[in-house]
Structure formats: C-alpha cells, structure tokens
Design an enzyme around this catalytic site. Structure first.
Site, PDB file in Angstrom:
ATOM      1  N   GLY A 178      -3.795   5.456  -9.139  1.00 16.74           N
ATOM      2  CA  GLY A 178      -2.463   5.114  -8.640  1.00 16.74           C
ATOM      3  C   GLY A 178      -1.845   3.880  -9.247  1.00 16.74           C
ATOM      4  O   GLY A 178      -0.638   3.818  -9.435  1.00 16.74           O
ATOM      5  N   GLU A 221      -3.250  -2.845  -7.308  1.00 16.98           N
ATOM      6  CA  GLU A 221      -3.224  -1.598  -6.529  1.00 16.98           C
ATOM      7  C   GLU A 221      -1.826  -0.989  -6.538  1.00 16.98           C
ATOM      8  O   GLU A 221      -0.832  -1.708  -6.686  1.00 16.98           O
ATOM      9  CB  GLU A 221      -3.585  -1.903  -5.060  1.00 16.98           C
ATOM     10  CG  GLU A 221      -5.062  -1.790  -4.731  1.00 16.98           C
ATOM     11  CD  GLU A 221      -5.559  -0.347  -4.626  1.00 16.98           C
ATOM     12  OE1 GLU A 221      -4.871   0.585  -5.095  1.00 16.98           O
ATOM     13  OE2 GLU A 221      -6.647  -0.170  -4.061  1.00 16.98           O
ATOM     14  N   ASP A 222      -1.761   0.318  -6.302  1.00 12.81           N
ATOM     15  CA  ASP A 222      -0.464   0.963  -6.086  1.00 12.81           C
ATOM     16  C   ASP A 222       0.030   0.633  -4.679  1.00 12.81           C
ATOM     17  O   ASP A 222       1.179   0.297  -4.461  1.00 12.81           O
ATOM     18  CB  ASP A 222      -0.542   2.482  -6.302  1.00 12.81           C
ATOM     19  CG  ASP A 222      -1.673   3.164  -5.529  1.00 12.81           C
ATOM     20  OD1 ASP A 222      -2.484   2.470  -4.879  1.00 12.81           O
ATOM     21  OD2 ASP A 222      -1.754   4.404  -5.586  1.00 12.81           O
ATOM     22  N   ASP A 256      -2.865  -0.008   2.372  1.00 12.60           N
ATOM     23  CA  ASP A 256      -2.532   0.653   3.643  1.00 12.60           C
ATOM     24  C   ASP A 256      -3.310  -0.079   4.745  1.00 12.60           C
ATOM     25  O   ASP A 256      -2.898  -1.146   5.206  1.00 12.60           O
ATOM     26  CB  ASP A 256      -2.923   2.127   3.467  1.00 12.60           C
ATOM     27  CG  ASP A 256      -2.577   3.027   4.629  1.00 12.60           C
ATOM     28  OD1 ASP A 256      -2.399   2.536   5.743  1.00 12.60           O
ATOM     29  OD2 ASP A 256      -2.498   4.249   4.440  1.00 12.60           O
ATOM     30  N   GLY A 281      -6.145  -1.537   4.282  1.00 10.18           N
ATOM     31  CA  GLY A 281      -6.863  -2.649   3.656  1.00 10.18           C
ATOM     32  C   GLY A 281      -8.348  -2.367   3.479  1.00 10.18           C
ATOM     33  O   GLY A 281      -9.092  -3.215   2.987  1.00 10.18           O
ATOM     34  N   ASP A 301       0.451   9.245  -5.345  1.00 11.26           N
ATOM     35  CA  ASP A 301       0.315  10.710  -5.382  1.00 11.26           C
ATOM     36  C   ASP A 301       0.130  11.329  -4.010  1.00 11.26           C
ATOM     37  O   ASP A 301      -0.265  10.670  -3.047  1.00 11.26           O
ATOM     38  CB  ASP A 301      -0.913  11.088  -6.208  1.00 11.26           C
ATOM     39  CG  ASP A 301      -2.210  10.803  -5.451  1.00 11.26           C
ATOM     40  OD1 ASP A 301      -2.389   9.654  -4.990  1.00 11.26           O
ATOM     41  OD2 ASP A 301      -3.030  11.728  -5.288  1.00 11.26           O
ATOM     42  N   ARG A 343       2.871  11.541  -9.155  1.00  9.25           N
ATOM     43  CA  ARG A 343       2.725  10.205  -9.764  1.00  9.25           C
ATOM     44  C   ARG A 343       3.787   9.916 -10.813  1.00  9.25           C
ATOM     45  O   ARG A 343       4.156   8.779 -11.061  1.00  9.25           O
ATOM     46  CB  ARG A 343       1.359  10.079 -10.456  1.00  9.25           C
ATOM     47  CG  ARG A 343       0.171  10.141  -9.526  1.00  9.25           C
ATOM     48  CD  ARG A 343      -1.072   9.670 -10.271  1.00  9.25           C
ATOM     49  NE  ARG A 343      -2.308  10.095  -9.638  1.00  9.25           N
ATOM     50  CZ  ARG A 343      -2.890   9.472  -8.621  1.00  9.25           C
ATOM     51  NH1 ARG A 343      -2.334   8.401  -8.099  1.00  9.25           N
ATOM     52  NH2 ARG A 343      -4.019   9.921  -8.124  1.00  9.25           N
TER      53      ARG A 343
HETATM   54  P1  IMP Z   1      -6.411   1.640   2.326  1.00  9.29           P
HETATM   55  O1  IMP Z   1      -7.846   1.571   1.875  1.00  9.29           O
HETATM   56  O2  IMP Z   1      -6.271   2.224   3.693  1.00  9.29           O
HETATM   57  O3  IMP Z   1      -5.691   0.320   2.189  1.00  9.29           O
HETATM   58  O4  IMP Z   1      -5.668   2.701   1.394  1.00  9.29           O
HETATM   59  C1  IMP Z   1      -5.339   2.379   0.069  1.00  9.29           C
HETATM   60  C2  IMP Z   1      -5.400   3.594  -0.803  1.00  9.29           C
HETATM   61  O5  IMP Z   1      -4.947   4.759  -0.102  1.00  9.29           O
HETATM   62  C3  IMP Z   1      -4.473   3.435  -2.006  1.00  9.29           C
HETATM   63  O6  IMP Z   1      -5.207   3.026  -3.145  1.00  9.29           O
HETATM   64  C4  IMP Z   1      -3.880   4.825  -2.190  1.00  9.29           C
HETATM   65  O7  IMP Z   1      -4.664   5.545  -3.108  1.00  9.29           O
HETATM   66  C5  IMP Z   1      -4.005   5.494  -0.858  1.00  9.29           C
HETATM   67  N1  IMP Z   1      -2.739   5.531  -0.107  1.00  9.29           N
HETATM   68  C6  IMP Z   1      -2.479   4.889   1.061  1.00  9.29           C
HETATM   69  N2  IMP Z   1      -1.237   5.153   1.494  1.00  9.29           N
HETATM   70  C7  IMP Z   1      -0.708   6.001   0.592  1.00  9.29           C
HETATM   71  C8  IMP Z   1       0.603   6.637   0.493  1.00  9.29           C
HETATM   72  O8  IMP Z   1       1.521   6.489   1.321  1.00  9.29           O
HETATM   73  N3  IMP Z   1       0.781   7.422  -0.610  1.00  9.29           N
HETATM   74  C9  IMP Z   1      -0.174   7.631  -1.550  1.00  9.29           C
HETATM   75  N4  IMP Z   1      -1.388   7.045  -1.487  1.00  9.29           N
HETATM   76  C10 IMP Z   1      -1.646   6.237  -0.426  1.00  9.29           C
END
Ligand code: IMP
Length: 178
Positions: free
Chosen positions: A48, A102-103, A106, A108, A162, A168
């Site tokens: 991402g 990071e893209d 969310d 964390g 994505d 993407r």
């Molecule tokens: P976390 O570990 O919950 O912070 O999620 C982070 C990862 O989840 C990112 O690297 C994304 O790959 C994916 N992600 C979280 N939210 C989204 C979204 O709204 N669209 C696409 N990918 C997401």
C-alpha cells in the site's frame, strides 16, 4: 458525486489527488526540517505505501535510503487482528533512525508490531509517516509523527490503498458507500 465500483463494492470520490499531493508535500517539509542533520532510512510497508513512499522520497532533501517490508493485517475490508510478516527486515538497522512509511494507520496494530520488531533490531529511534490516519480508530499510545490526511472510520481505496488487491492505481482516494 463520482462513483466507481471495485469488486462488489461502490465507492464515492472522497479526496482528490491534488489534496493528497499537498498532504505529501507537508509531510516532506516536516521530515526535511526534523532530519536535516540526519541520514534516516525509510522503511516502506508494501504494497500500500509504495505510491506515497515514492512521492515522499523525491521531496526529501537529506541523504536517505529505503528498505521494504511487507507486514499485513487486513483481509478485504476487515482487520484480522494478526500482523503477518510476509517480507521481514532484510538488513541490519542497528543504530539507524527509522521512518516507517505507511499508506494508512487504522487501529495501529501494524505500527505497534513494527515498533517491537525495530526495537529488537536495536534501531536508534522510530517515527511513523503515514499518508492517512483513521483518527477515531487509532487507539495506541505511540505517537503518529507525520500524518498526511486525518480521516474518519470509513474504508477507503486509491492512491495505493486497496480493496482485496484492487483500486491501488486510482489517483484519487474513494470512500466506500454504505
Ligand atoms: P492497522 O494495523 O489496524 O493500523 O491497519 C493498517 C493496515 O490495514 C494498513 O497497512 C492497510 O493495509 C490496512 N487498512 C486499514 N484501513 C484500510 C482502508 O480503509 N483501506 C485499505 N486498507 C486499509
């Protein structure tokens, strides 16, 4: 409102590419100021972050390097709550100043996991540069240092983000329709 379909979902245009580019510029300026006397390494979390990272990298003015990893936590539109390292650290980062790229951040979970991995790798310090942050969802105590776009808790695609591997390549960012 411009609508598109990705797999089985409809998305509506949410952040135009010009706004994403302006956000990347702001993040680059902050990093340029904070690291002007340093040589950081950007740790890019594939897939991402590749577009944001490529754009950010070209705006950085200090000597810097990149290294790529792939730690995944999402499947479809849901977090699996397990961070899986598909490509791990592949170089010695001892004593390095690391900026994770990071893209999106969310919950964390991925970020926190990466911090633990990097601490074990004896880096000097770690900061996070993310294109987008879901501010209402992020629930960790570690600071997210560089945030391009604070966004609400809605699934988004485009500009590297994505839905099950698709979307993407869209320059703008789109939000899922309920
Ligand atoms: P976390 O570990 O919950 O912070 O999620 C982070 C990862 O989840 C990112 O690297 C994304 O790959 C994916 N992600 C979280 N939210 C989204 C979204 O709204 N669209 C696409 N990918 C997401």
């Amino acid at each position: 409102m411009e609508k598109i379909t990705v797999l089985d979902k409809t998305f509506v245009k949410y952040i135009p590419v010009q706004e994403v580019n302006a956000a990347t510029e702001r993040v680059a300026q902050q990093i340029n100021e904070d690291y002007k006397n340093d040589k950081p390494i950007l740790l890019v979390n594939l897939n991402g972050a590749m577009i944001f990272a490529a754009e950010l990298l070209q705006k950085l003015t200090m000597p810097c390097r990149i290294s790529c990893i792939k730690f995944v936590s999402y499947s479809g539109m849901q977090s699996t709550h397990t961070v899986t390292p598909l490509i791990g650290l592949n170089e010695d980062l001892t004593g390095q100043r690391v900026i994770i790229v990071e893209d999106i951040v969310d919950t964390g979970e991925t970020y926190e996991h990466l911090c633990e991995v990097l601490q074990a790798a004896k880096v000097k310090d770690v900061r996070m540069a993310t294109m987008a942050l879901k501010t209402d969802v992020y629930n960790r105590s570690i600071p997210v240092h560089y945030v391009g776009l604070p966004i609400p808790n809605k699934f988004v695609v485009g500009h590297g983000l994505d839905y099950d591997g698709w979307g993407r390549n869209l320059p703008d960012i789109y939000q899922v329709c309920e």
